[in-house]
Write a protein that holds these residues in place. Sequence first.
Motif, short mmCIF file in Angstrom:
data_model
loop_
_atom_site.label_atom_id
_atom_site.label_comp_id
_atom_site.label_asym_id
_atom_site.label_seq_id
_atom_site.Cartn_x
_atom_site.Cartn_y
_atom_site.Cartn_z
N THR A 171 0.89 -1.06 -0.43
CA THR A 171 -0.06 -0.22 -0.06
C THR A 171 0.75 1.47 -0.06
OG1 THR A 171 -1.45 -1.35 0.73
CG2 THR A 171 -2.06 1.09 1.33
N LEU A 172 1.88 1.34 0.54
CA LEU A 172 2.60 2.58 1.36
C LEU A 172 3.86 2.53 -0.44
CD1 LEU A 172 4.22 1.87 4.67
CD2 LEU A 172 2.44 3.87 3.64
N THR A 173 4.23 1.78 -1.45
CA THR A 173 4.78 1.28 -1.94
C THR A 173 3.60 2.22 -3.56
OG1 THR A 173 6.20 -0.50 -1.38
CG2 THR A 173 5.72 0.14 -4.02
N THR A 174 2.43 1.95 -3.40
CA THR A 174 1.43 2.47 -4.27
C THR A 174 1.09 3.62 -4.10
OG1 THR A 174 0.31 0.63 -4.62
CG2 THR A 174 -1.08 2.20 -5.45
N LEU A 175 1.45 3.93 -2.65
CA LEU A 175 0.76 5.21 -2.18
C LEU A 175 2.03 6.03 -2.96
CD1 LEU A 175 -1.16 7.49 -0.97
CD2 LEU A 175 0.26 6.74 1.27
N ALA A 176 3.43 6.05 -2.82
CA ALA A 176 4.49 6.89 -2.82
C ALA A 176 4.63 6.89 -4.05
CB ALA A 176 5.66 5.85 -2.81
N ARG A 177 4.07 5.95 -5.37
CA ARG A 177 3.87 6.11 -7.15
C ARG A 177 3.02 6.56 -7.45
NH1 ARG A 177 4.20 -0.88 -8.54
NH2 ARG A 177 6.38 -0.78 -7.75
N ASP A 180 4.15 10.25 -6.54
CA ASP A 180 5.03 10.97 -8.54
C ASP A 180 4.67 11.33 -9.48
OD1 ASP A 180 7.00 10.60 -5.97
OD2 ASP A 180 8.01 8.30 -6.75
N ALA A 181 3.92 10.00 -9.45
CA ALA A 181 2.95 10.97 -10.76
C ALA A 181 1.55 12.03 -11.44
CB ALA A 181 1.77 9.43 -10.97
N HIS A 182 1.44 12.77 -9.63
CA HIS A 182 0.77 13.28 -9.66
C HIS A 182 1.20 14.78 -9.20
CE1 HIS A 182 -1.59 9.69 -10.82
NE2 HIS A 182 -2.11 10.56 -11.46
N ASP A 186 -3.27 17.96 -7.85
CA ASP A 186 -4.38 16.20 -8.49
C ASP A 186 -4.76 16.20 -6.90
OD1 ASP A 186 -4.32 17.64 -10.58
OD2 ASP A 186 -2.32 16.49 -11.53
N LEU A 187 -3.38 15.96 -6.01
CA LEU A 187 -3.56 15.22 -4.94
C LEU A 187 -4.93 15.74 -4.23
CD1 LEU A 187 -0.34 13.55 -5.10
CD2 LEU A 187 -1.94 12.37 -4.94
N ARG A 188 -5.29 17.22 -3.81
CA ARG A 188 -5.93 17.60 -2.83
C ARG A 188 -6.95 18.35 -3.10
NH1 ARG A 188 -1.80 22.92 -1.67
NH2 ARG A 188 0.02 21.33 0.29
N ASN A 189 -6.95 18.16 -4.47
CA ASN A 189 -8.08 18.51 -5.40
C ASN A 189 -9.12 17.00 -5.43
OD1 ASN A 189 -10.60 19.17 -7.03
ND2 ASN A 189 -9.23 19.64 -8.39
N PRO A 190 -10.65 17.33 -4.47
CA PRO A 190 -11.26 16.00 -4.63
C PRO A 190 -11.96 15.74 -5.70
CG PRO A 190 -11.70 17.99 -2.96
CD PRO A 190 -11.03 18.84 -3.69
N THR A 192 -10.63 14.99 -8.49
CA THR A 192 -9.74 13.80 -9.27
C THR A 192 -10.17 13.02 -8.20
OG1 THR A 192 -7.96 14.71 -8.10
CG2 THR A 192 -8.77 16.00 -9.41
N GLN A 193 -8.86 11.92 -10.23
CA GLN A 193 -9.47 10.31 -9.91
C GLN A 193 -8.05 10.34 -9.05
OE1 GLN A 193 -11.69 7.84 -10.23
NE2 GLN A 193 -9.75 6.49 -9.42
N ALA A 194 -7.06 11.01 -8.97
CA ALA A 194 -6.44 10.32 -7.49
C ALA A 194 -6.28 11.06 -6.31
CB ALA A 194 -4.66 11.60 -8.62
N HIS A 195 -7.02 11.77 -6.11
CA HIS A 195 -7.37 11.83 -4.77
C HIS A 195 -8.76 11.19 -4.29
CE1 HIS A 195 -9.01 15.03 -1.40
NE2 HIS A 195 -9.74 14.51 -1.58
N ALA A 196 -9.48 11.03 -4.74
CA ALA A 196 -9.77 9.43 -4.95
C ALA A 196 -9.13 7.95 -4.20
CB ALA A 196 -11.04 9.30 -6.01
N GLU A 197 -7.53 8.15 -5.39
CA GLU A 197 -7.39 6.42 -4.96
C GLU A 197 -6.79 7.20 -3.75
OE1 GLU A 197 -4.94 6.12 -8.45
OE2 GLU A 197 -6.72 5.64 -9.86
#
Length: 215
Positions: A171-177, A180-182, A186-190, A192-197
Amino acid sequence: MKEVKEALPPMIFFAIGFNLIVLTTNLILRHYRLQFANHLLATTAALIVGKAVLVANALPFFHRFDNAPLIKPVLFKSSIYFLATAAARILERLIEFLIHGGTARGLPEYVTANFIWGRFLAVQIWIAVLFLIYTFITELNRLFGDGELSRILFTWHPTELKSARRRKIRTLTTLARLADAHTVDDLRNPATQAHAEMIALIGSLAKAPSPSRRT
């Protein structure tokens, strides 16, 4: 209440340790019709240790080696505990003497007549050994995270522990990737798909079900 909770673990640990020492020593000395100490005295000594731990924990330099390899904080904190306990044991006897009518001039005579230094050093040696064990356990608990060590020892089975560790690592590895990809936006914006993931991954870490106990 905070101080009581902080002093309770070392008090319980040393009460058990001191009473075991008294029990085994008295069993050895029974053949010679001698007694090393009694269990009330051992429990009282554990209370003194608990007070000494509170004083040591409040020292400004006590956490100096918290970020060093584990052996350094264990030896450093054990040494401070050892010295604080020795000082507390001596001061308690001296204060008791002064409260019961003694004078400062009579302290040297009182120490010479009433302090059994051989017994004092024997107890201090056992205190040093017990503090090494106690500090090693507490430092491991701090390293793993508060409560994690007790779960490893008493709740989780080895296979379940390995499975949980692998799941967290993945899970931590996926979170790190994902990070890195966004971008941060993008991560802060509710929306986006990246935020949901990201929320789903964090939720899986925070709400991972406890391993079921075997019946």
